[in-house]
Design a protein around this motif. Structure first.
Motif, PDB file in Angstrom:
ATOM      1  N   VAL A  98      54.611   1.578   9.607  1.00 42.38           N
ATOM      2  CA  VAL A  98      56.359   0.583  10.316  1.00 42.38           C
ATOM      3  C   VAL A  98      57.203   1.335  10.406  1.00 42.38           C
ATOM      4  CG1 VAL A  98      58.150  -1.902  10.219  1.00 42.38           C
ATOM      5  CG2 VAL A  98      55.422  -2.072  10.074  1.00 42.38           C
ATOM      6  N   LEU A  99      57.853   1.709   9.026  1.00 44.77           N
ATOM      7  CA  LEU A  99      58.844   2.622   9.530  1.00 44.77           C
ATOM      8  C   LEU A  99      58.578   3.707  10.083  1.00 44.77           C
ATOM      9  CD1 LEU A  99      60.346   2.378   5.853  1.00 44.77           C
ATOM     10  CD2 LEU A  99      61.570   1.669   7.506  1.00 44.77           C
ATOM     11  N   ALA A 100      57.732   4.745   9.781  1.00 44.13           N
ATOM     12  CA  ALA A 100      58.031   5.903  10.457  1.00 44.13           C
ATOM     13  C   ALA A 100      57.466   5.315  11.794  1.00 44.13           C
ATOM     14  CB  ALA A 100      56.327   6.933  10.491  1.00 44.13           C
ATOM     15  N   PHE A 130      60.604   6.763  14.098  1.00 45.15           N
ATOM     16  CA  PHE A 130      59.669   7.933  15.609  1.00 45.15           C
ATOM     17  C   PHE A 130      60.971   6.881  16.863  1.00 45.15           C
ATOM     18  CE2 PHE A 130      57.921   9.493  18.646  1.00 45.15           C
ATOM     19  CZ  PHE A 130      57.599  10.633  19.053  1.00 45.15           C
ATOM     20  N   HIS A 131      60.529   5.996  17.374  1.00 47.50           N
ATOM     21  CA  HIS A 131      61.166   5.650  18.726  1.00 47.50           C
ATOM     22  C   HIS A 131      62.074   5.256  18.727  1.00 47.50           C
ATOM     23  CE1 HIS A 131      56.413   4.414  18.624  1.00 47.50           C
ATOM     24  NE2 HIS A 131      56.693   4.301  20.173  1.00 47.50           N
ATOM     25  N   LEU A 132      63.165   5.468  17.402  1.00 45.59           N
ATOM     26  CA  LEU A 132      64.674   5.594  17.442  1.00 45.59           C
ATOM     27  C   LEU A 132      65.039   7.288  18.179  1.00 45.59           C
ATOM     28  CD1 LEU A 132      67.484   3.562  17.569  1.00 45.59           C
ATOM     29  CD2 LEU A 132      66.973   4.511  15.155  1.00 45.59           C
ATOM     30  N   LEU A 176      59.371  -4.094  22.570  1.00 45.27           N
ATOM     31  CA  LEU A 176      60.777  -4.700  21.479  1.00 45.27           C
ATOM     32  C   LEU A 176      60.206  -5.973  21.270  1.00 45.27           C
ATOM     33  CD1 LEU A 176      63.329  -4.205  24.220  1.00 45.27           C
ATOM     34  CD2 LEU A 176      63.617  -3.077  22.339  1.00 45.27           C
ATOM     35  N   CYS A 177      59.356  -6.998  21.243  1.00 43.81           N
ATOM     36  CA  CYS A 177      58.709  -7.956  21.029  1.00 43.81           C
ATOM     37  C   CYS A 177      58.221  -7.922  19.614  1.00 43.81           C
ATOM     38  CB  CYS A 177      57.495  -8.697  21.503  1.00 43.81           C
ATOM     39  SG  CYS A 177      58.205  -9.727  22.593  1.00 43.81           S
ATOM     40  N   GLY A 178      57.059  -6.495  19.035  1.00 42.09           N
ATOM     41  CA  GLY A 178      56.735  -5.646  17.959  1.00 42.09           C
ATOM     42  C   GLY A 178      58.062  -5.437  17.677  1.00 42.09           C
ATOM     43  N   VAL A 179      59.014  -4.975  17.657  1.00 42.85           N
ATOM     44  CA  VAL A 179      59.772  -4.208  16.987  1.00 42.85           C
ATOM     45  C   VAL A 179      59.866  -5.578  15.869  1.00 42.85           C
ATOM     46  CG1 VAL A 179      62.279  -3.557  16.917  1.00 42.85           C
ATOM     47  CG2 VAL A 179      60.109  -1.871  18.448  1.00 42.85           C
ATOM     48  N   LEU A 180      60.523  -7.012  17.090  1.00 46.65           N
ATOM     49  CA  LEU A 180      61.682  -7.599  16.365  1.00 46.65           C
ATOM     50  C   LEU A 180      60.822  -8.977  15.568  1.00 46.65           C
ATOM     51  CD1 LEU A 180      63.534  -8.986  19.073  1.00 46.65           C
ATOM     52  CD2 LEU A 180      64.616  -7.677  17.554  1.00 46.65           C
ATOM     53  N   THR A 181      59.302  -8.558  15.825  1.00 41.84           N
ATOM     54  CA  THR A 181      58.680  -9.779  14.657  1.00 41.84           C
ATOM     55  C   THR A 181      58.258  -8.717  13.795  1.00 41.84           C
ATOM     56  OG1 THR A 181      56.793  -9.957  16.156  1.00 41.84           O
ATOM     57  CG2 THR A 181      56.072 -10.400  14.567  1.00 41.84           C
ATOM     58  N   CYS A 182      58.768  -7.315  13.461  1.00 51.23           N
ATOM     59  CA  CYS A 182      59.045  -6.761  12.026  1.00 51.23           C
ATOM     60  C   CYS A 182      59.807  -6.878  11.035  1.00 51.23           C
ATOM     61  CB  CYS A 182      58.112  -5.317  12.415  1.00 51.23           C
ATOM     62  SG  CYS A 182      57.078  -4.289  12.618  1.00 51.23           S
ATOM     63  N   ARG A 183      61.061  -7.003  12.465  1.00 50.86           N
ATOM     64  CA  ARG A 183      62.130  -7.394  11.489  1.00 50.86           C
ATOM     65  C   ARG A 183      62.441  -8.549  10.741  1.00 50.86           C
ATOM     66  NH1 ARG A 183      67.481  -7.988  15.185  1.00 50.86           N
ATOM     67  NH2 ARG A 183      67.011  -9.783  15.442  1.00 50.86           N
ATOM     68  N   ALA A 184      61.505  -9.684  11.904  1.00 56.10           N
ATOM     69  CA  ALA A 184      62.015 -11.080  10.572  1.00 56.10           C
ATOM     70  C   ALA A 184      60.422 -11.233   9.979  1.00 56.10           C
ATOM     71  CB  ALA A 184      60.912 -11.591  11.531  1.00 56.10           C
ATOM     72  N   HIS A 185      59.716  -9.967  10.225  1.00 58.54           N
ATOM     73  CA  HIS A 185      58.499 -10.325   8.828  1.00 58.54           C
ATOM     74  C   HIS A 185      58.488 -10.147   7.746  1.00 58.54           C
ATOM     75  CE1 HIS A 185      54.782 -10.482   6.851  1.00 58.54           C
ATOM     76  NE2 HIS A 185      54.143  -9.515   6.882  1.00 58.54           N
ATOM     77  N   PHE A 186      59.473  -8.601   7.785  1.00 55.05           N
ATOM     78  CA  PHE A 186      59.649  -7.564   6.375  1.00 55.05           C
ATOM     79  C   PHE A 186      60.934  -7.586   6.063  1.00 55.05           C
ATOM     80  CE2 PHE A 186      55.996  -5.517   8.991  1.00 55.05           C
ATOM     81  CZ  PHE A 186      55.382  -5.169   7.919  1.00 55.05           C
ATOM     82  N   ASP A 232      63.033  -5.947   4.647  1.00 57.95           N
ATOM     83  CA  ASP A 232      63.210  -4.794   4.481  1.00 57.95           C
ATOM     84  C   ASP A 232      64.687  -4.256   4.912  1.00 57.95           C
ATOM     85  OD1 ASP A 232      62.946  -1.748   4.724  1.00 57.95           O
ATOM     86  OD2 ASP A 232      61.522  -1.752   3.656  1.00 57.95           O
ATOM     87  N   PRO A 233      65.812  -3.922   4.330  1.00 58.99           N
ATOM     88  CA  PRO A 233      66.811  -3.658   4.997  1.00 58.99           C
ATOM     89  C   PRO A 233      66.648  -2.485   6.135  1.00 58.99           C
ATOM     90  CG  PRO A 233      67.178  -2.963   2.497  1.00 58.99           C
ATOM     91  CD  PRO A 233      65.645  -3.615   3.213  1.00 58.99           C
ATOM     92  N   LYS A 234      65.837  -1.538   5.654  1.00 59.82           N
ATOM     93  CA  LYS A 234      65.637  -0.516   6.793  1.00 59.82           C
ATOM     94  C   LYS A 234      64.819  -0.352   7.669  1.00 59.82           C
ATOM     95  CE  LYS A 234      65.845   3.249   3.238  1.00 59.82           C
ATOM     96  NZ  LYS A 234      64.855   4.199   2.420  1.00 59.82           N
ATOM     97  N   ILE A 235      63.545  -1.540   7.856  1.00 62.18           N
ATOM     98  CA  ILE A 235      63.561  -2.186   9.014  1.00 62.18           C
ATOM     99  C   ILE A 235      63.718  -2.660   9.168  1.00 62.18           C
ATOM    100  CG2 ILE A 235      61.028  -3.216   9.209  1.00 62.18           C
ATOM    101  CD1 ILE A 235      59.363  -1.901   7.927  1.00 62.18           C
ATOM    102  N   ALA A 236      64.753  -3.758   9.345  1.00 63.43           N
ATOM    103  CA  ALA A 236      66.103  -4.251  10.326  1.00 63.43           C
ATOM    104  C   ALA A 236      67.256  -3.298  10.942  1.00 63.43           C
ATOM    105  CB  ALA A 236      66.567  -5.453   9.332  1.00 63.43           C
ATOM    106  N   ASP A 237      66.771  -2.888  10.336  1.00 54.60           N
ATOM    107  CA  ASP A 237      68.692  -2.043  10.675  1.00 54.60           C
ATOM    108  C   ASP A 237      67.745  -1.294  12.137  1.00 54.60           C
ATOM    109  OD1 ASP A 237      71.307  -0.006  10.912  1.00 54.60           O
ATOM    110  OD2 ASP A 237      69.387   1.655  10.396  1.00 54.60           O
ATOM    111  N   LEU A 238      66.321  -0.362  11.828  1.00 55.29           N
ATOM    112  CA  LEU A 238      66.189   0.651  12.433  1.00 55.29           C
ATOM    113  C   LEU A 238      65.863  -0.547  14.008  1.00 55.29           C
ATOM    114  CD1 LEU A 238      63.367   2.886  11.008  1.00 55.29           C
ATOM    115  CD2 LEU A 238      65.490   3.621  12.120  1.00 55.29           C
ATOM    116  N   ALA A 239      64.763  -1.829  13.591  1.00 54.43           N
ATOM    117  CA  ALA A 239      64.815  -2.843  14.717  1.00 54.43           C
ATOM    118  C   ALA A 239      65.292  -2.682  15.625  1.00 54.43           C
ATOM    119  CB  ALA A 239      64.095  -3.603  14.413  1.00 54.43           C
TER     120      ALA A 239
END
Length: 439
Positions: A124-126, A130-132, A168-178, A180-187
């Motif tokens: 997820v982080l990778a 990459f997409h940012l 983006l829906c996948g991105v935001l699902t990851c932000r809500a599920h994990f 993890d501050p890094k995942i949240a910030d990237l998303a």
């Protein structure tokens, strides 16, 4: 089957019990009216059915992990379903929509422990990193198809707002599920940089897309289809929102087939499924409709349509939506008749419709596996489409078709994607701004 309970119906028990209504006009039917019109759902899945759906989910999650480049996280648009060792298919076209489904699949895989949690988080982080950057975008929107390893858009491929939305829906699902501050910030950065008003191109409805050489495509997302999620993400954007009045700018044409009357364009079945994979429309309505009930009616009408064609469809064998067929890829289905519907069955049509017509759809999926599993099933589950009377079984699976199957199987079983995605504050806020209310 157990009877529909008369009281104490919760969100989850109602999802299990009520298949929906055949009406979706301006007057909202009461819960008891819905129950009277509905076919009963099983209170719980029998162990065999539960194991069957669990295996379908596990296999689909495997696709989104194996058929993605580990460095970029991009998911292939399609892959051969008979790969035995799970190697990355040699084809190089990734789909930004498949990648969005894939990010949601990783959340499901983590929740159900299909894959090691550390591996999932790293992927997820990778993907988000990459997409940012350095993945090419235009005003925050992504190209439809890209090179799976470099991220560069394929030749003559458009920037696609709808496929960006799925991502983006996948991105935001990851932000809500994990957690993890890094995942949240990237998303958050990926979502917040999308310049939604730019894609309106001075209008009130979104352009279909944009090409570097010629600019905006002339057609617009101006009638009801799978794009409800696009308008809602745009309305809810904290940085570049569109005016909520745009929600009323697309038309909502109606289709009549036999006793069914529902909102739909002349489009395949999937338009009634995609937005519902993430946004929870259950027991909510705006000024126009209850869209969950509308999708129930659309799926009921689609089954009746298939059975009316006299092309081999029956209670154990029906369901057609945009997919491969013997001569390539086509958008087909109905009602009304769209494309060369010839008796081919598309498993994602019923798998993606499970929340709306569960008993009928589960019956089809189990029957297909029992009768044709030797030929139609592979490493990642059912192939994209097949026509047993013609001895044709697609060699491939498609990421978007596996994706809608996986997400709505999980939503039917647990509501996980709905519950997770709707924790993003932008989602309920957008629905409120668009005029949705609970009932």
């Amino acid at each position: 089957m157990k009877p529909v309970p008369s009281g104490g119906i919760t969100r989850r028990s109602a999802t299990r019990w009520i298949a929906g209504t055949v009406l979706s006009g301006l007057a909202a039917p009461s819960l008891l009216e819905r129950a009277a019109l509905a076919a009963p759902r099983p209170a719980t899945l029998d162990p065999d059915a539960s194991a069957f759906l669990d295996e379908m989910e596990r296999q689909a999650c495997l696709y989104f992990y194996e058929q993605a480049d580990p460095s970029t996280g991009q998911v292939l648009d399609r892959a051969n379903n008979h790969i035995t060792q799970g190697h990355l298919d040699p084809r190089f076209a990734s789909s930004i929509a498949s990648t969005g489904f894939g990010l949601t699949a990783l959340c499901i895989a983590d929740s159900r422990r299909y894959l090691p949690s550390d591996n999932i988080r790293k992927r997820v982080l990778a993907t988000l990193q990459f997409h940012l950057r350095p993945m090419p975008t235009e005003h925050g929107f992504y190209y439809h198809f890209n090179d799976v390893k470099t991220g560069l858009p394929l030749l003559n491929i458009e920037v696609s707002p709808i496929d960006t939305t799925i991502f983006l829906c996948g991105v935001l699902t990851c932000r809500a599920h994990f957690k993890d501050p890094k995942i949240a910030d990237l998303a958050t950065q990926i979502y917040n940089r999308v310049d939604w008003p730019w894609m309106l191109n001075t209008g009130k409805t979104f352009a279909l897309g944009w090409l570097p050489a010629t600019g905006f495509l002339t057609p617009r997302w101006d009638h009801y289809a799978e794009m409800m999620m696009m308008y809602l993400l745009a309305i809810g954007s904290p940085t570049h929102p569109i005016d909520p009045s745009c929600w009323s700018s697309f038309t909502r044409p109606r289709v009549r087939f036999e006793r069914y009357n529902f909102i739909s364009g002349h489009d395949p079945l999937f338009i009634h499924l995609y937005s519902h994979a993430w946004f929870d429309f259950y027991r909510k309505r705006d000024s126009y409709a209850d869209y969950f009930a509308n999708s129930v009616t659309a799926v009921r009408a689609h089954k009746a349509f298939c059975l009316s064609l006299n092309r081999g469809y029956n209670d154990d064998y029906w369901g057609v939506t945009a997919s491969d067929w013997m001569h390539g890829y086509t958008a087909w289905g109905g009602p009304p008749l769209l494309g060369p519907v010839d008796g081919t069955v598309v498993p994602s049509a019923t798998a993606g419709s499970l929340p709306f017509l569960p008993i009928d759809c589960l019956r089809v999926l189990r029957s297909l596996k029992e009768k044709y599993g030797e030929y139609a099933w592979g490493r990642y589950g059912p192939c994209d489409a097949f026509h047993p009377d013609l001895a044709w079984y697609d060699a491939d699976v498609l990421g978007i078709d596996l994706g809608i199957s996986l997400l709505n199987i999980e939503n039917f079983r647990s509501g996980f994607v709905w519950n997770t995605f709707m924790r993003n504050p932008e989602a309920p806020n957008a629905m409120k701004l668009a005029g949705f209310r609970n009932y």
